[in-house]
Design a protein around this motif. Structure first.
Motif: not given
Lengths: 643, 129
Positions: A597-615
């Motif tokens: 939410x603080x850094x919407x363009x962050x690739x690392x946040x996006x990747x982490x969210x995607x990975x953890x959501x799948x988990x």
């Protein structure tokens, strides 16, 4: 006019040739001494005669081009000093006007419209006296005395000539007397012979008495011999008179041409005027260098005369006057460089002309400053001190806006680039272990720009290379072992030189250089992002590279610089990583989403969210079933079950 | 026979309409409907320390932001944000089991009954509003 110009050009070429042929290498151009004006090598100038280039002065060779012809002005250093002295000296004052007036008066007195049968001697004497008046002026350099001496010499020769003539007449009278005696003696002998032939013979048919058969023959022989001796003496006197006349002509003409070559045009004109009244009409042709002068005039039946020399002198004087007018005009228009060049040419063409000598001192002073700057610029160029040339070019431009500095700077920049390229080539060759090529490239760089700082730096590196080699290898190994990549990177050039022959270590060095180079690029990227008010993305970059280069000091410093800007973001990421390590994927996902939410363009946040959501999606049911069973439908109390 | 005053109709009918409308709208804005008996879910509390909420069931009014993951045969993980921001803002992940049987679109709002299963919010029941 064209004929006049051609004749002038021819004589100038001849003059320059004569001057160049001067037997004394150090001979000066002033004073009417001149060179060998009777040189017969005029043919060599033929091909250059009508190649009319612009006027210019060649300080290096000490020569001047005037209407395509070269004046040899002598030693270039002396020439420069003379010109500099002229620029520094004050303008000639009122005396100059008086001096010029005196010279003009001499010319007038000897003018063809003034001199006639009645006043020829009086005119000569009046002009002769004025020569001493003119010689009193310092600017004359006693050249009028030289003319006076020459005139006096001609007068003496004339007296000698008269004596010879008298002697010759006396001898002629003597010869006639001797001739009469000889004739008389011969007649008497003939009479004696006739009387002897007519005298009576004796009885026996013989002659009466003993008589001399050739009475007076011996005396006659002696008388004839005397007459012949007198005749020979007369012929000798004739030859002596002829030689004396020729000598007088040649000497006077030599002096006249000498003045022309010394660019003492007014003295040349006065000499010519004196010559005209001193010698008869039949002796007005040029004898000295006549052949060469004639060759340079494009007229087949041209006869060089005094007027040819007069024309040359007057043309030069006019050119000097025009030149000085041009100088002044250029100066007024602010084109100091052009004015300086024209003044230089005009000065060497007619430095003794009043227009040159009376030029304003203030203007000359400005040109002297420009001249000194130009000489300094030339010295810098000669020494190839390219680093300082630009400064001096700008300085000269400041003085003279018409100075063509762009071409100089362009050449200087080209030379600097070429030298630097050569140094680079030397470095590459040295790194590759090709010493011969490195030396050749370094020599080339030094030749182009001896003071190139890169050359010095590289030379120092090469010199110290051998000394350092023994120290560098263990130092490199130690740094690699201690993972001090940054320090290795900072000394990469030294290591590269020292380890050039060691392939394994060179490869390792290249690897380190690439690694730190990439790290620096990322640090630079993070710094740029932070400076563009995008600290969260900068932090992402820092966090990413910190995973592999956590010990780098530059990275640590950058991280500490950026950290205060992203405290909340960093805390969330730290919390997320901690929760994930502890097995709280959903809570970690929540933290990552807050960070996103603080850094919407962050690739690392996006990747982490995607990975953890799948988990979370995969493990959610199991988690719900095993860890926390869903309470019964009636259990709606918001209190933990206590299990 | 007494005659009814026309004014009574003129005022009574609008008042009646207003009362009926208020009876319909107010409960929706006041969090009425299903799960009114459950405590509202606090995003801030969950973020601060999810462990203290483990096992509890809450009413969570939220709006769908994005579907983060979908696991065939299990369910999906949605990113939702609370419609009532008095108890915290920001998105949280919500696991919706396949049994919930709803179709979810971005921007839809739901009243959910959620249970904190360890650190995960699991939807047990929901109602679209």
């Amino acid at each position: 006019m064209s004929k006049l110009l051609c004749s002038f050009l021819g004589c100038v070429a001849f003059a320059s040739l004569a001057f160049a042929q001067a037997p004394q290498p150090g001979a000066t151009v002033s004073g009417g001494g001149g060179g060998d004006y009777r040189s017969s090598t005029g043919e060599a100038m033929g091909d250059r005669l009508f190649d009319v280039n612009s006027d210019s002065v060649d300080m290096e060779n000490g020569s001047m081009q005037w209407k395509g012809k070269t004046f040899n002005l002598g030693n270039s250093r002396a020439m420069r000093m003379r010109f500099e002295r002229y620029l520094a000296s004050p303008a000639a004052g009122g005396d100059m006007t008086k001096y010029i007036a005196t010279l003009t008066q001499i010319e007038k007195i000897l003018g063809p419209n003034v001199v006639n049968q009645n006043n020829v001697y009086a005119s000569q004497q009046a002009a002769f006296d004025l020569l001493f008046v003119a010689a009193e002026h310092e600017v004359d350099g006693n050249n009028c005395l030289t003319i006076a001496t020459q005139v006096k010499k001609i007068w003496s020769m004339r007296a000698e000539f008269r004596d010879l003539n008298i002697n010759k007449n006396q001898l002629e009278a003597l010869r006639k007397t001797q001739e009469g005696v000889v004739v008389n003696r011969a007649e008497r002998m003939e009479e004696a012979n006739d009387s002897k032939a007519n005298s009576p013979t004796t009885a026996n048919g013989g002659k009466t008495g003993l008589t001399k058969t050739s009475q007076g023959q011996t005396e006659l022989g002696y008388r004839v011999k005397d007459e012949q001796r007198t005749q020979a003496e007369i012929l000798a006197k004739n030859a002596e008179m002829l030689a004396l006349g020729l000598k007088a002509q040649v000497e006077f003409q030599s002096q006249m041409v000498g003045f022309l070559l010394a660019r003492r045009y007014r003295h040349c004109l006065i000499s010519s005027a004196f010559y005209r009244v001193l010698f008869k009409g039949g002796n007005q042709n040029i004898r000295v260098g006549a052949k060469e002068v004639k060759e340079f005039f494009p007229v087949s039946d041209f006869v060089p005369t005094l007027e040819s020399v007069d024309t040359l002198a007057r043309e030069a004087m006019n050119d000097v006057t025009t030149g000085m007018r041009t100088v002044d005009d250029l100066y007024k228009q602010g084109e100091l460089y052009g004015a300086f060049e024209r003044l230089q040419e005009t000065y060497f063409l007619g430095e003794f002309e009043p227009a040159v000598m009376m030029y304003d001192q203030g203007k000359k002073r400005e040109m002297l400053d420009l001249w000194r700057d130009l000489r300094e610029l030339q010295r810098l160029g000669d020494e190839r001190d390219l680093a300082n040339v630009e400064g001096y070019v700008n300085k000269v431009r400041g003085r003279a806006r018409d100075f063509p500095g762009a071409a100089i700077l362009s050449r200087v920049n080209n030379a600097i680039n070429a030298s630097n390229m050569a140094v680079l080539s030397a470095k590459q060759a040295a790194l590759g272990g090709d010493t011969a090529k490195a030396e050749a490239a370094l020599e080339r760089a030094t030749k182009i720009w001896p003071q190139n700082p890169s050359v010095k730096e590289f030379a120092n590196q090469v010199v110290s290379r051998q000394d350092k080699l023994s120290q560098m290898v263990p130092e490199f190994d130690r740094m690699i072992a201690e993972a001090r990549w940054r320090e290795v990177f900072n000394k990469k050039l030294e290591f590269a030189l020292a380890l050039a022959q060691d392939k394994a270590r060179s490869d390792k060095l290249r690897e380190v250089i690439n690694r730190v180079g990439e790290l620096d690029a990322n640090i630079q990227k993070a710094s740029v992002l932070a400076s563009q008010n995008n600290p969260y993305l900068a932090w992402d970059v820092i966090v990413e590279i910190s995973k592999t280069e956590s010990d780098d000091l530059v990275l640590a410093k950058t991280r500490s610089d950026i950290a205060p800007l992203v405290a909340d973001y960093a805390r969330l990421i730290g919390q997320a990583e901690k929760l994930e390590r502890e097995g709280g994927e959903a809570a970690a996902l929540t933290a990552w989403m807050a960070a996103q939410d603080l850094n919407p363009a962050s690739p690392s946040c996006g990747a982490a969210v995607k990975r953890l959501a799948a988990m979370v999606a995969k493990s959610a049911v199991a988690k719900a079933a095993t860890t926390t069973p869903i309470p019964a439908a009636g259990d709606e109390v918001p209190v933990p079950t206590g299990k | 026979m007494s005659k009814v005053n026309p004014l009574f109709f003129a005022l009574g009918i609008p008042v009646l309409v207003i009362v009926v409308l208020m009876a319909i709208v107010i409960p929706r804005f006041a969090g009425g409907g299903k799960f009114t008996d459950l405590s509202p879910f606090s995003v801030d509390d969950y973020r601060k320390d999810w462990a203290t909420l483990q096992g509890n069931a809450y009413r969570f009014d939220c709006q769908i932001e994005k579907q983060l993951a979908y696991e065939e045969g299990k369910g999906r993980v949605l990113a939702v944000k609370p419609t009532d921001i008095s108890r915290g803002t920001g998105r949280v992940p919500l696991f919706v089991p396949l049994a919930a049987g709803e179709t979810f679109e971005v921007g839809q709002r739901f009243k959910c009954k959620v249970r904190v299963v360890r650190d995960l919010l699991v939807v047990e029941d929901l109602e679209r509003f």
